[in-house]
Design an enzyme around this catalytic site. Structure first.
Site, short mmCIF file in Angstrom:
data_model
loop_
_atom_site.label_atom_id
_atom_site.label_comp_id
_atom_site.label_asym_id
_atom_site.label_seq_id
_atom_site.Cartn_x
_atom_site.Cartn_y
_atom_site.Cartn_z
N LYS A 235 -9.35 -1.41 -4.12
CA LYS A 235 -9.16 -2.32 -2.98
C LYS A 235 -10.33 -2.13 -2.02
O LYS A 235 -10.69 -0.98 -1.77
CB LYS A 235 -7.84 -2.03 -2.26
CG LYS A 235 -6.60 -2.26 -3.10
CD LYS A 235 -5.31 -1.98 -2.30
CE LYS A 235 -5.08 -0.52 -2.04
NZ LYS A 235 -3.81 -0.21 -1.34
N ASP B 96 0.86 -1.17 0.00
CA ASP B 96 0.00 0.00 0.00
C ASP B 96 0.91 1.23 0.00
O ASP B 96 2.11 1.12 0.26
CB ASP B 96 -0.88 -0.06 1.26
CG ASP B 96 -1.65 1.21 1.46
OD1 ASP B 96 -2.30 1.67 0.50
OD2 ASP B 96 -1.60 1.77 2.59
N HIS C 134 -10.77 5.01 -9.60
CA HIS C 134 -12.24 5.05 -9.54
C HIS C 134 -12.76 5.38 -8.14
O HIS C 134 -12.04 5.33 -7.15
CB HIS C 134 -12.81 3.68 -9.96
CG HIS C 134 -12.30 3.21 -11.28
ND1 HIS C 134 -11.41 2.17 -11.41
CD2 HIS C 134 -12.53 3.68 -12.53
CE1 HIS C 134 -11.12 1.98 -12.69
NE2 HIS C 134 -11.78 2.89 -13.39
N GLY D 18 -3.51 12.45 4.27
CA GLY D 18 -4.84 12.56 3.69
C GLY D 18 -4.72 12.31 2.21
O GLY D 18 -4.15 11.32 1.80
N ASP E 136 0.11 5.25 1.06
CA ASP E 136 0.07 6.20 2.18
C ASP E 136 -0.03 5.46 3.51
O ASP E 136 -0.91 4.63 3.70
CB ASP E 136 -1.13 7.15 2.02
CG ASP E 136 -1.07 7.91 0.71
OD1 ASP E 136 0.05 8.21 0.25
OD2 ASP E 136 -2.14 8.19 0.14
N THR F 146 -2.46 1.06 -5.20
CA THR F 146 -3.01 2.20 -4.49
C THR F 146 -4.36 2.65 -5.05
O THR F 146 -4.54 2.73 -6.26
CB THR F 146 -2.00 3.38 -4.46
OG1 THR F 146 -2.58 4.48 -3.77
CG2 THR F 146 -1.59 3.81 -5.85
N ASN F 147 -5.31 2.90 -4.14
CA ASN F 147 -6.59 3.52 -4.52
C ASN F 147 -6.37 5.02 -4.60
O ASN F 147 -5.88 5.61 -3.63
CB ASN F 147 -7.65 3.26 -3.44
CG ASN F 147 -8.15 1.83 -3.42
OD1 ASN F 147 -7.85 1.04 -4.31
ND2 ASN F 147 -8.92 1.50 -2.39
N GLN F 148 -6.73 5.63 -5.71
CA GLN F 148 -6.61 7.09 -5.83
C GLN F 148 -7.94 7.69 -6.25
O GLN F 148 -8.10 8.19 -7.38
CB GLN F 148 -5.48 7.45 -6.81
CG GLN F 148 -4.09 7.14 -6.29
CD GLN F 148 -3.78 7.89 -5.00
OE1 GLN F 148 -4.16 9.04 -4.82
NE2 GLN F 148 -3.10 7.23 -4.06
N CYS G 195 -11.28 -2.88 -9.42
CA CYS G 195 -9.89 -2.70 -8.99
C CYS G 195 -9.72 -1.87 -7.72
O CYS G 195 -8.62 -1.80 -7.17
CB CYS G 195 -9.03 -2.15 -10.13
SG CYS G 195 -9.56 -0.61 -10.86
N ASP H 190 -1.67 -0.62 5.76
CA ASP H 190 -2.08 -0.12 7.08
C ASP H 190 -3.59 0.01 7.19
O ASP H 190 -4.09 0.61 8.14
CB ASP H 190 -1.41 1.23 7.37
CG ASP H 190 -1.98 2.34 6.49
OD1 ASP H 190 -2.41 2.03 5.35
OD2 ASP H 190 -2.01 3.49 6.94
ZN LIG Z 1 -10.84 0.86 -9.94
#
Ligand SMILES: [Zn+2]
Length: 442
Positions: free
Chosen positions: A363, A259, A342, A269, A261, A301-303, A361, A388
């Site tokens: 997480k 992961d 997304h 944040g 951050d 990573t989720n953005q 996709c 984390d």
């Molecule tokens: Zn996605």
């Protein structure tokens, strides 16, 4: 009749004097230095022959005699080889530019001091499908600060070149130009007029990008290393004996999925500004110890900031360039960076409606892991997820990975029960995982 591939010629630039190798070269050109008991040149010729290359031109410079007497006419490698000797040193590119008429429409080009196990057929197919003028094999390495770096747009086009050395504050990411190319001969003609010493990066590639030619990067994790210094030569020799110089498609790798951050960098944040990126203590050495133990390193990573319209893909990429740059200072690199842009909850001002979807996709969904495992030949059973957040642990569970939850302090945090291990930070996670591996191996 079999279909011959459209790229069936290899040019090898082997003119360098090899002074930096000192006693390791024992008075030989670098191309004839042995790895695993065989000259590098022979490894290159065998790889080419296996990829249906039939003709080879070696630009041998200073070393014409030694190379010609080793390679002969090439027939013992199943190749037709011509060794050319320029009367005066012309840099890495000068001799090639003076000899375009002996080269076919498209050809591979590699430096003579490079050890590689690259699928040349795939590389050629990419070059031809992109109708490129010049395709550069590119990969991340553990010393980006003294490597020639490519700036690549989302399309794979090279938009700028940054020859080494680099100022520590200029983060260009870690897409290293690696001395293996596919070249469309006629794209070089406008550059051939100037005589004298020419360099492949500073003159040819910079010139091509400057004149608007289609220069593309072929990003790959296949094996390719130069052995231009005694240290690198020793690394390559060790890699050979450890079986790392081997076709990628026949290998599987263990990996540490990471992961971002709160795992690699301080969680601020929604990080959008690369200047705000700060690695957590001990991250570089921890990643290095994973790498030394043979793990690939992959960021997931989720953005959702992209879907929300608070940052563009380019903004996020800039943050990742800085991340790769800072890791490079610690001598480590990531094999892949996978981003979910997304977010499912639509209906906010400024959002990107095309990205406000329920995707596969984000997480804890497993889309990023699934893609990475395919792209990077990763074996899930011997791989780990370190993060984390409970969603990292849930994603690991769904995708068949073992997991480490970081942040022992957060007692009762959801996910603690599901995690295989809990650790304070990445250093502690590395210690536990690597110890488990050792004891498991006994
Ligand atoms: Zn996605």
């Amino acid at each position: 009749m079999t279909n011959l591939p459209a790229v069936s010629h290899l040019a090898i630039v082997a003119g360098g004097k090899g002074t930096r190798l000192g006693r390791f070269a024992e008075g030989l050109p670098k191309a004839l230095v042995k790895i695993g008991g065989k000259p590098v040149l022979q490894h290159q010729l065998e790889l080419a022959a296996a990829a249906s290359v039939s003709g080879v031109t070696i630009f041998a410079g200073y070393w014409g005699g030694a190379i010609a007497s080793f390679v002969g006419d090439g027939s013992r490698f199943g190749l037709s080889v011509e060794v050319r000797v320029e009367p005066e040193p012309l840099g890495t590119a000068g001799a090639v530019l003076q000899s375009l008429d002996v080269l076919p429409d498209n050809f591979f080009l590699v430096y003579g001091d490079v050890m590689l196990s690259v699928d040349l057929t795939d590389l050629a197919a990419y070059h031809l499908a992109r109708e490129a003028d010049f395709t550069a094999f590119a990969h991340p390495n553990d010393h980006p600060y003294d490597s020639d770096l490519l700036e690549v747009n989302r399309d794979g086009r090279v938009v700028a070149l940054h020859p080494a050395p680099h100022h520590p504050d200029c983060y260009f990411g870690n897409v290293v130009n690696a001395a293996l190319y596919v070249v469309r001969r006629d794209a070089l003609r406008p550059l051939a007029a100037a005589a004298g010493k020419r360099d492949f990066v500073k003159d040819v590639m910079v010139g091509l990008v400057g004149q608007g030619s289609c220069v593309v990067a072929y990003r790959s994790t296949e094996y390719l290393k130069d052995m231009g210094t005694p240290e690198r030569l020793q690394d390559v020799e060790l890699d050979w004996w450890q079986g790392k110089i081997y076709p990628e498609r026949l290998q599987t790798h263990r990996a540490i999925f990471l992961d971002r951050d709160g795992t690699l960098n301080v969680d601020r944040g929604h990080l959008r500004d690369p200047e705000q990126l700060e690695l957590l203590p001990g991250v570089g050495p921890a990643l290095r110890s994973f790498r030394q133990a043979g793990y690939r390193l992959v960021l997931l990573t989720n953005q959702p900031v992209i879907a929300r319209g608070e940052a563009t893909e380019a903004d996020v990429e800039l943050v990742h360039r800085r991340l790769e740059w800072e890791l490079g200072k610690d001598g480590v690199y990531l094999d892949g960076i996978y981003v979910c842009p997304h977010h499912p909850d639509a209906g906010f001002p400024g959002e990107r409606t095309d990205l406000k979807i329920v995707c596969d996709c984000r997480k804890p969904a497993t889309g990023l892991v699934d893609r990475a495992c395919r792209d990077l030949q990763i074996d899930r059973i011997s791989s780990w997820m370190v993060g984390d957040h409970p969603r990292d642990i849930e994603m690991a569970r769904r995708s068949g990975l073992r997991s480490v939850l970081l942040g022992r302090g957060r007692v009762g945090q959801q996910g603690q029960r599901e995690a295989d291990l809990i650790a304070d930070d990445l250093s502690a996670a590395a210690e536990i995982i690597l110890k488990h591996r050792e004891t498991g191996a006994k």
